[in-house]
Design an enzyme around this catalytic site. Structure first.
Site, PDB file in Angstrom:
ATOM      1  N   CYS A 187       0.836  -1.205   0.000  1.00 17.81           N
ATOM      2  CA  CYS A 187       0.000   0.000   0.000  1.00 17.81           C
ATOM      3  C   CYS A 187       0.872   1.258   0.000  1.00 17.81           C
ATOM      4  O   CYS A 187       1.491   1.560  -0.994  1.00 17.81           O
ATOM      5  CB  CYS A 187      -0.998  -0.041   1.150  1.00 17.81           C
ATOM      6  SG  CYS A 187      -2.475   0.911   0.759  1.00 17.81           S
ATOM      7  N   HIS A 196      -3.521  -5.230   0.362  1.00 14.97           N
ATOM      8  CA  HIS A 196      -3.001  -5.711   1.651  1.00 14.97           C
ATOM      9  C   HIS A 196      -3.009  -7.240   1.716  1.00 14.97           C
ATOM     10  O   HIS A 196      -3.964  -7.829   2.219  1.00 14.97           O
ATOM     11  CB  HIS A 196      -3.849  -5.147   2.800  1.00 14.97           C
ATOM     12  CG  HIS A 196      -3.666  -3.686   2.988  1.00 14.97           C
ATOM     13  ND1 HIS A 196      -2.708  -3.153   3.820  1.00 14.97           N
ATOM     14  CD2 HIS A 196      -4.300  -2.633   2.420  1.00 14.97           C
ATOM     15  CE1 HIS A 196      -2.770  -1.834   3.767  1.00 14.97           C
ATOM     16  NE2 HIS A 196      -3.732  -1.496   2.931  1.00 14.97           N
ATOM     17  N   GLU A 218      -1.560  -9.065   3.675  1.00 12.44           N
ATOM     18  CA  GLU A 218      -1.496  -9.550   5.068  1.00 12.44           C
ATOM     19  C   GLU A 218      -2.865  -9.904   5.634  1.00 12.44           C
ATOM     20  O   GLU A 218      -2.943 -10.561   6.667  1.00 12.44           O
ATOM     21  CB  GLU A 218      -0.786  -8.530   5.966  1.00 12.44           C
ATOM     22  CG  GLU A 218      -1.558  -7.253   6.285  1.00 12.44           C
ATOM     23  CD  GLU A 218      -1.390  -6.147   5.258  1.00 12.44           C
ATOM     24  OE1 GLU A 218      -1.059  -6.450   4.095  1.00 12.44           O
ATOM     25  OE2 GLU A 218      -1.614  -4.969   5.618  1.00 12.44           O
TER      26      GLU A 218
END
Ligand code: GLN
Length: 541
Positions: free
Chosen positions: A381, A507, A509
């Site tokens: 990001c 993202h 994650e």
């Protein structure tokens, strides 16, 4: 009939209610039950999206674009439950909904009150999750018992057994049993008090999960059982886990919490299949490689701010049987001391997402160092946007290149506001949010990592790669490795002449699990292992 488990916390905050709830969810799933999970947060923000990560840790984003509490990350990592907007409610959201109803005249002239209107609204959002496809709903109540602000939530869950039957509800209270060095013993009084408060409200917990640094002996357990009015077997020890959070479900299971729950609900279920979890711990205990990874961000000293990043790195380590030493580094320190000094010796660099100008130049410097030295790099990001800024300034020769988030008069705004954001003024829930498809370039590092060309990843941003600069940056060697399906937004950039340099607008994650590491984190760890093994790299130009 769907069963309800309510998880409350007492004595102190940060006891790991989220982890405990997620572990219980995981154990019930391992026994073949269909589980849904939910968190109710007592603060007045409508969602955590507008809160600083300093205050509240990371904002966890779901597929449907809701910005939620980081505990939902534990739920997703530990279970396969589908999380949606209905999985996280705050006091703010509950009141907003009740007040909107009042404005529409739905209360027909009545005085609108905490009881029954707010509590009814809370009960509705809990009961909404109970359906034919769900055996157990686990509802975690944020905050600590005794807080003024969590009272309406506790009152609502006190009432639910009256509506759905006490036999279909279970209250699990997580508490702290501290060890007092001076006395040389564990102390049960805080637990007695905290359960006392619950019982005053009208909630008798069925199970007490006791966080403790030392083993509870029979005497401690008997005392807790007697004073808190629960059977001895319902006093469960949850010892601090120094090694890994993935020990928590296994430790709860060895204390037979799943048995207790099934028995309480008169449910029969197969034996727990925990092979995958034992394998995770086996891999953690028997690594074949070791690497160190730097995470350069604004919140180095605050681990919760990048919670899912650290977890995902761990998953990459588990997948590649590699022990990671992950070091958070403050990007402002890089501005002062230089990347060379702070990043030498690391095997990979991650620059995570973020907002605001503080520390930006440090991130750009760190990325430049990784680019020039062949240090494996994953940008996420804002980390991706900084990678584009570095490349524009230092490779493509676009002096003063910047993001308009930080410099509106930059001569080269290589990162600019998304078109759809131009008329947005409200701050909450208005970014480009949630799952979006992306198409990967054939032969890119990303395609190699994912093993497919079509992916879906979660977003949370207002700024984007400025397409007006696409041709110039590509001509200078930047690889556009992923775009949205109509090719109008750049989602991934890479470098070809580099061991592993991948930066993504989304993202990753939020989609990594200990049992299924995200491909980009796994690939980063692989690149770090290779780097560590000493394959020297020299740039072609
Ligand atoms: N501040 C940047 C944007 O809004 C990056 C956001 C992020 O890293 N989540 O686009």
């Amino acid at each position: 009939m769907t069963k309800h488990i309510f998880v409350t916390g007492g004595v102190v905050s940060s006891l790991g209610k989220g982890l405990t709830s997620a572990s219980i969810g995981m154990l019930l799933e391992a026994r073949g039950l269909r589980v849904k999970m939910q968190k109710l947060d007592p603060y007045i923000n409508v969602d955590p999206g507008t809160m600083s990560p300093f205050q509240h840790g990371e904002v966890y984003v779901l597929d449907d674009g809701s910005e939620t509490d980081l505990d939902l990350g534990h739920y997703e990592r530990f279970t396969s439950t589908l999380l949606t907007r209905d999985s996280n409610y705050t006091t703010g959201q509950i009141y907003l909904s009740v007040i909107n109803k009042e404005r529409r005249g739905e209360f027909l002239g009545k005085t609108v009150q905490v009881i029954p209107h707010i509590t009814n609204e809370i009960k509705e959002v809990v009961k909404k999750l109970a359906d034919d496809e769900t055996d157990v709903v686990i509802t975690e109540i944020g905050g600590t018992v005794g807080d003024i602000e969590s009272l309406p939530f506790l009152e609502a869950i006190r009432q639910i057994p009256i509506d759905v039957g006490r036999e279909n509800c279970m209250f699990i209270h997580l508490t702290l049993v501290p060890y007092l060095k001076a006395a040389g013993e564990l102390k049960t009084k805080p637990t007695q008090h905290s359960v006392g408060i619950l019982r005053q409200i009208g909630i008798q917990p069925d199970v007490l999960v006791c966080r403790t640094e030392r083993a509870l002996d029979v005497g401690d357990r008997e005392k807790i059982a007697l004073f808190c009015n629960v059977p001895l077997e319902s006093v469960i020890e949850e010892r601090d886990k120094d090694f890994s959070i993935y020990e928590v479900p296994l430790s709860l299971q060895s204390n037979r919490i799943d048995e207790l729950i099934l028995r309480r609900f008169h449910l029969t279920a197969k034996a727990a299949d925990l092979e995958q979890w034992h394998e995770i711990l086996h891999r953690l205990r028997n690594p074949e490689h070791e690497v160190s990874i730097a995470v350069v961000g604004k919140y180095a000293e605050h681990r919760d701010a990048y919670k899912s990043i650290y977890e995902s790195l761990d998953h990459g380590g588990i997948d590649r049987r590699t022990q990671l030493r992950v070091q958070p580094i403050n990007s402002e320190d890089i501005e002062e001391e230089g990347a060379e000094r702070l990043l030498a010796g690391f095997d990979a660099l991650v620059v995570p997402g973020g907002f605001g100008e503080r520390g930006i130049e440090g991130k750009v410097k760190a990325i430049r160092f990784a680019r020039e030295r062949g240090l494996p790099f994953l940008g996420i990001c804002l980390g991706m946007q900084c990678a584009v800024i570095d490349f524009a300034r230092n490779v493509a020769g676009l002096e003063g290149a910047h993001s308009t988030e930080f410099d509106r008069s930059s001569p080269h705004p290589v990162i600019c506001l998304l078109e759809e954001q131009k008329d947005v003024t409200d701050k909450g829930g208005t970014m480009r949010l949630g799952a979006q498809p992306a198409v990967l370039a054939a032969g890119s590092r990303s395609e190699q990592a994912y093993g497919t060309r079509e992916v879906s990843e979660r977003h949370r941003h207002r700024y984007e790669f400025n397409s007006n600069y696409r041709a110039r940056l590509e001509a200078a060697g930047l690889v556009i490795a992923g775009t949205n399906p109509d090719d109008s937004l750049v989602e991934i950039v890479e470098l070809a002449d580099h061991p592993w340099f991948v930066a993504v607008q989304f993202h990753p994650e939020f989609k990594s699990k200990p049992t299924a590491a995200h491909p980009l984190f796994a690939a980063l760890v692989t690149a770090a292992v290779e780097r560590h093994a000493g394959s020297a790299w020299v740039a072609e130009s």
